[in-house]
Scaffold this active site. Structure first.
Site, short mmCIF file in Angstrom:
data_model
loop_
_atom_site.label_atom_id
_atom_site.label_comp_id
_atom_site.label_asym_id
_atom_site.label_seq_id
_atom_site.Cartn_x
_atom_site.Cartn_y
_atom_site.Cartn_z
N GLN A 135 0.84 -1.21 0.00
CA GLN A 135 0.00 0.00 0.00
C GLN A 135 0.87 1.26 0.00
O GLN A 135 0.37 2.36 -0.20
CB GLN A 135 -0.94 0.01 1.21
CG GLN A 135 -2.07 -1.00 1.09
CD GLN A 135 -3.04 -0.96 2.25
OE1 GLN A 135 -3.15 -1.92 2.99
NE2 GLN A 135 -3.75 0.15 2.44
N ARG A 186 -9.57 -0.23 7.57
CA ARG A 186 -10.55 0.72 7.04
C ARG A 186 -10.86 1.86 8.00
O ARG A 186 -12.03 2.16 8.31
CB ARG A 186 -11.83 0.02 6.63
CG ARG A 186 -12.49 0.80 5.50
CD ARG A 186 -13.40 0.01 4.64
NE ARG A 186 -13.76 0.81 3.47
CZ ARG A 186 -14.22 0.33 2.35
NH1 ARG A 186 -14.38 -0.96 2.20
NH2 ARG A 186 -14.52 1.13 1.35
N CYS A 187 -9.81 2.49 8.48
CA CYS A 187 -10.00 3.69 9.29
C CYS A 187 -8.66 4.39 9.35
O CYS A 187 -7.63 3.80 9.10
CB CYS A 187 -10.47 3.35 10.69
SG CYS A 187 -9.16 2.85 11.78
N GLU A 237 -13.07 5.31 4.07
CA GLU A 237 -13.15 4.66 5.38
C GLU A 237 -14.39 5.02 6.15
O GLU A 237 -14.81 4.29 7.04
CB GLU A 237 -11.94 5.11 6.20
CG GLU A 237 -10.67 4.80 5.48
CD GLU A 237 -9.48 5.34 6.21
OE1 GLU A 237 -9.57 6.46 6.74
OE2 GLU A 237 -8.50 4.63 6.29
N1 PCD Z 1 -13.65 9.84 -3.82
C1 PCD Z 1 -14.50 10.69 -4.52
N2 PCD Z 1 -14.88 11.89 -3.95
C2 PCD Z 1 -14.45 12.21 -2.73
C3 PCD Z 1 -13.59 11.35 -2.01
C4 PCD Z 1 -13.19 10.17 -2.60
O1 PCD Z 1 -14.92 10.37 -5.65
N3 PCD Z 1 -14.81 13.37 -2.16
C5 PCD Z 1 -13.19 8.57 -4.44
C6 PCD Z 1 -11.67 8.64 -4.65
O2 PCD Z 1 -11.26 9.24 -5.74
C7 PCD Z 1 -11.26 7.16 -4.54
C8 PCD Z 1 -12.25 6.63 -3.51
O3 PCD Z 1 -13.40 7.51 -3.54
O4 PCD Z 1 -11.46 6.54 -5.75
C9 PCD Z 1 -11.63 6.54 -2.09
O5 PCD Z 1 -11.01 7.77 -1.82
P1 PCD Z 1 -10.31 8.13 -0.42
O6 PCD Z 1 -11.32 8.22 0.67
O7 PCD Z 1 -9.41 9.27 -0.65
O8 PCD Z 1 -9.46 6.83 -0.04
P2 PCD Z 1 -8.11 6.26 -0.75
O9 PCD Z 1 -6.95 6.83 -0.05
O10 PCD Z 1 -8.23 6.35 -2.18
O11 PCD Z 1 -8.27 4.75 -0.40
C10 PCD Z 1 -7.96 4.26 0.88
C11 PCD Z 1 -9.22 3.68 1.53
C12 PCD Z 1 -8.83 2.82 2.71
S1 PCD Z 1 -7.80 3.45 3.81
C13 PCD Z 1 -9.34 1.60 2.88
S2 PCD Z 1 -8.89 0.70 4.21
C14 PCD Z 1 -10.32 0.97 1.92
C15 PCD Z 1 -11.00 2.09 1.11
O12 PCD Z 1 -9.94 2.90 0.55
N4 PCD Z 1 -9.63 0.03 1.08
C16 PCD Z 1 -10.24 -0.35 -0.09
N5 PCD Z 1 -11.75 1.53 0.01
C17 PCD Z 1 -11.32 0.40 -0.62
N6 PCD Z 1 -11.94 0.00 -1.73
C18 PCD Z 1 -11.53 -1.10 -2.37
N7 PCD Z 1 -12.20 -1.50 -3.48
N8 PCD Z 1 -10.48 -1.85 -1.92
C19 PCD Z 1 -9.82 -1.48 -0.80
O13 PCD Z 1 -8.78 -2.19 -0.39
MO1 PCD Z 1 -6.96 1.68 5.13
O14 PCD Z 1 -6.07 2.78 6.20
O15 PCD Z 1 -5.79 0.96 4.22
O16 PCD Z 1 -7.21 0.50 6.51
#
Ligand code: PCD
Length: 809
Positions: A240, A387-388, A763
């Site tokens: 990433q 996812r935060c 997120e």
């Molecule tokens: N957007 C729009 N408008 C606004 C904002 C935003 O349209 N106002 C869109 C953009 O461009 C991109 C999306 O929506 O396409 C997202 O963005 P953002 O909020 O800036 O974010 P990024 O940096 O691009 O990415 C990151 C995130 C995270 S952190 C996570 S866990 C998850 C989410 O992303 N992962 C994933 N989502 C998703 N989806 C998918 N399909 N796969 C994946 O793996 Mo961490 O810290 O790493 O735990």
């Protein structure tokens, strides 16, 4: 002429720029099996690596016998810590300032820890050889409870105790006990205690956010290929943050950075799991250097669940105070954070508990104090922001549960309690008690819209009737109404506050316009499914007036992309998106000079209009961006270099603060513990919306992962430190069967400091979704005396709650 009859509106449409529901360009290959993932990479003579892993959670390693494995036909090498020691690679630095064993050095600290690395001609031979490595373990006492760890005589990290028994400071200051990692404090301790002690009403609760794990479809893996002739190392992997990986590989291997090329090809989901560096990467690189041929390592699902970075595992004890009328006066939170065997949390250096100090949430809370204690236990390391944005989900879960508990204490409606405590629109930019400056928000408008959309009063009336019916024996189903108003903090940077391993968290975009008016833009981020190739082209289309379809977006190759810190913490739009807009504006500035030259007027006498520069006051005189692009390469313009390129490195002045109002309505079968989600309404405000269709998809995905975490997804251990949920038979991954219909909605409150006003969104639905599902379950039992019950709310736990409340007769 054709152009003269074309309306401005149709020219805007032809660009496919910001705000339109452009179809995802990447899906043509993804839906036809034409994606190119790490495991698709097949190189001549490539070898395969596989790990011998510890069956014990805590044990001393007395000996390792590799002879039988080495004797197997097709086995090339078996690496142990002893082989890596001379290179100084038997340990590696973690993102949190700790260090972690690459291969077990004398002992193991969690089940599944890497003990030896087998290299063989194919994956099956490697797996067979793993079985033949004989390791003699001496079991040690196991600690899986962080509270126990702080009391125990058992020393988990012997490397962190001096010979005289004293405790050297950790990366984040003094340590209180040999199994203690750090204490992190924010806010005013004394003042908060005073407010709480003298308050009219105080609610207190311990909220546990269980250990879980991101579960991307593709597991982690890499292919390392050392070309001994020209001294170049190429490393493909599920990264990433490819540039950060390149720097780390250079620092720990001693190979100069220009001789390392890191490539993240297509990635099958990230969710934070692929931010950090894993022993598999180091061992594969070493194996390729030693053998001179490429080496591939791909985890299987069990390895992924049991050993790569975990998420959450926070015990949060809080107190919240208010006046009798419900105006909140203070908040205190203490967290015991279980970090497992090594502190490998992926957080910016200055924030050992990430952005947990956003825990005052959407509310105007004048006084607050937060303290976090990090603790070692015999569990897998990690601590990723699944996812935060760095512990924001923990913070939001905490405050949204505390609000519900306070509502019970005050005997008040939880929606109303929220409404009277929201930060008001006119208070932005708002400086929160724990330090952050929220950029913009309009919580009341969002909340009122949500309440109206679901007919909140009607729902409460229906619920009250249901309670009556239940008590009268007419039904066995309870109804829960889950509410959440969350505020996120995404887009790390600013470089002055945020770095990872000393690398400032800016991001970047480089654009080259080709003579015929098409373009390529490269970014420091990397899509894992979010659709960057689609949306970043939309930003550019609007900024530079060339169609999105004529703009290629490329990410993930460190030899070609400008340096950037990667994609996680919803930072791509706030940071790289801003870099993209600004690089586009540089292109436009040069295009303006070229246009003026071509139109034989002064620079200031032309202005940008959708896809062209026109002479002010004479719209019939113009040059399209396409014409300008060509001129940049074929005309000798006095004082202007040929070509049309730009690069922007963007250090954001602040983070962005997306927010949202969610409502969940569920029915709960008291006798089976089953839940039926009748309705889920999600209003998100992510500022300016680039692609509404992609946003909707992001919300669906984030909510589904929220449902997973709230209702069942868990990495559970027994007291021996065995992982009880190491396969997808036990680890809950929702499918179409469990997922309800989501209703999405939005308001638009642009970020005042972002060049296009956009905030992150990827997120938000997860961060807001988890407390919303959980609040619904808790709310269903409120009328029967429940204050709080821990997640995950699987059927068994819900049944148990009902049982404990005496609802089974
Ligand atoms: N957007 C729009 N408008 C606004 C904002 C935003 O349209 N106002 C869109 C953009 O461009 C991109 C999306 O929506 O396409 C997202 O963005 P953002 O909020 O800036 O974010 P990024 O940096 O691009 O990415 C990151 C995130 C995270 S952190 C996570 S866990 C998850 C989410 O992303 N992962 C994933 N989502 C998703 N989806 C998918 N399909 N796969 C994946 O793996 Mo961490 O810290 O790493 O735990």
């Amino acid at each position: 002429m054709k152009d003269e009859v074309t309306t401005r509106e149709s020219r805007v449409d032809a660009l496919g720029g910001m705000g339109c529901k452009r179809k995802r360009v990447e899906d043509a290959r993804f839906t036809q099996g034409k994606g190119n993932y790490v495991d698709d990479i097949k190189l001549k003579g490539m070898l395969f690596g596989d790990f011998v892993r510890s069956p014990y959670a805590h044990a001393r390693i007395k000996s390792i016998d590799t002879s039988a494995a080495l004797a197997l036909d097709g086995v090339i090498a078996v690496l142990t810590a002893e082989d890596l020691r001379p290179l100084g690679l038997h340990w590696m630095p973690t993102l949190a300032g700790d260090k972690q064993m690459v291969l077990a050095d004398g002992k193991v600290l969690f089940q599944g820890q890497e003990v030896a690395y087998v290299v063989a001609k194919d994956r099956y031979i490697a797996a067979d050889a793993v079985e033949l490595v004989e390791v003699d373990y001496e079991e040690l006492p196991v600690i899986v409870d962080p509270f126990e760890a702080l009391k125990s005589d058992v020393v988990l990290r012997e490397d962190l105790v001096a010979e005289d028994g004293s405790l050297p400071d950790g990366a984040h200051g003094p340590r209180k006990h040999h199994n203690h990692i750090f204490t992190w404090e924010v806010g005013e301790k004394e003042a908060t205690t005073q407010v709480l002690d003298s308050a009219e009403v105080v609610a207190e609760e311990t909220v546990y956010y269980h250990r879980t794990h991101p579960c991307p479809l593709e597991t982690c893996g890499c292919v390392a290929s050392m070309d001994k002739v020209n001294g170049k190392l190429t490393l493909w992997g599920t990264f990433q943050a490819p540039h950060a990986i390149r720097t780390v590989v250079s620092l720990i291997s001693g190979i100069e950075e220009h001789n390392i090329r890191v490539i993240s090809p297509d990635i099958g989901g990230g969710f934070g799991n692929k931010v950090g560096a894993y022993p598999g990467y180091v061992c594969s690189v070493v194996a390729s250097i030693v053998t001179g041929v490429p080496v591939k390592w791909i985890e299987d699902r069990m390895e992924n669940l049991m050993t790569t970075a975990f998420a959450r595992d926070y015990w949060m004890t809080g107190k919240i105070s208010a006046t009798k009328e419900g105006k909140i006066t203070g908040l205190q939170c203490h967290v015991t954070a279980d970090h497992g065997g090594f502190d490998a949390c992926a957080d910016p250096t200055k924030f050992p508990a990430g952005f947990m100090n956003i825990c005052t949430g959407s509310y105007d809370i004048p006084t607050a104090y937060l303290a976090v204690d990090g603790v070692y236990t015999n569990k897998a390391p990690g601590g990723v922001s699944y996812r935060c944005s760095f512990r924001v989900t923990e913070a939001v879960y905490f405050i949204e549960r505390m609000i519900e508990v306070l509502a019970i204490e005050l005997n008040m409606d939880a929606a109303e309690l929220r409404r009277i405590n929201f930060i008001r629109k006119d208070q932005f930019p708002y400086k929160a008690a724990l330090g952050w400056e929220y950029d913009s928000g309009d919580y009341h408008t969002a909340w009122d819209k949500a309440m109206k959309a679901v007919d909140y009063d009607g729902l409460r009336a229906e619920q009250a009737q249901r309670v009556e019916d239940f008590k009268a024996g007419k039904t066995r189903k309870l109804m829960g109404i889950g509410l959440t108003h969350f505020t996120e903090i995404v887009g790390a940077g600013p470089v002055k506050n945020c770095d990872i391993l000393g690398l400032g968290m800016f991001d970047s975009c480089e654009i080259r316009i080709h003579p015929t008016g098409s373009a390529i833009a490269r970014l420091g981020t990397i899509s894992q499914g979010q659709g960057h190739a689609t949306t970043f082209a939309q930003i550019l289309a609007t900024e530079i007036g060339l169609p999105a379809d004529s703009i290629t977006i490329e990410e993930g190759d460190t030899d070609t992309a400008p340096y950037g810190l990667g994609t996680y913490g919803s930072r791509s739009t706030p940071v790289a998106g801003a870099a993209t807009a600004l690089a586009g504006r540089k292109i436009r500035a040069k295009a303006q000079m070229i246009a003026a030259y071509l139109l034989e007027v002064h620079d200031d006498d032309v202005e940008f209009d959708v896809d062209r520069f026109v002479v002010k006051g004479a719209p019939e005189k113009f040059k399209t961006m396409k014409e300008i692009a060509f001129a940049a390469y074929n005309q000798a313009i006095p004082g202007i270099e040929p070509g049309l390129e730009a690069v922007s490195y963007y250090d954001p002045p602040n983070m962005t603060y997306p927010f949202g109002a969610y409502v969940c309505v569920m029915d709960i079968d008291v006798d089976t513990g089953e839940v039926d989600i009748r309705r889920f309404y999600a209003l998100d405000d992510c500022g300016t919306r680039i692609n509404p269709m992609i946003i909707e998809g992001q919300v669906h995905g984030g909510l589904t992962e929220a449902l997973a975490v709230a209702l069942g997804q868990e990495i559970a251990y027994d007291e021996m430190g065995n992982v009880k949920t190491g396969t997808l038979m036990d680890f809950f991954l929702p499918t179409a069967w469990e997922v309800p219909n989501y209703e999405t909605d939005h308001t638009v409150t642009p970020s005042p400091h972002h060049p296009i006003g956009a905030k992150g969104v990827g997120e938000s639905p997860h961060v807001g979704g988890v407390p919303c599902f959980s609040n619904a379950v808790n709310d269903a039992f409120r009328a029967f005396g429940l204050r709080h019950t821990h997640m995950p709310h699987d059927h068994w736990r819900i049944w148990k709650t009902a049982n404990e409340l005496g609802l089974h007769g």
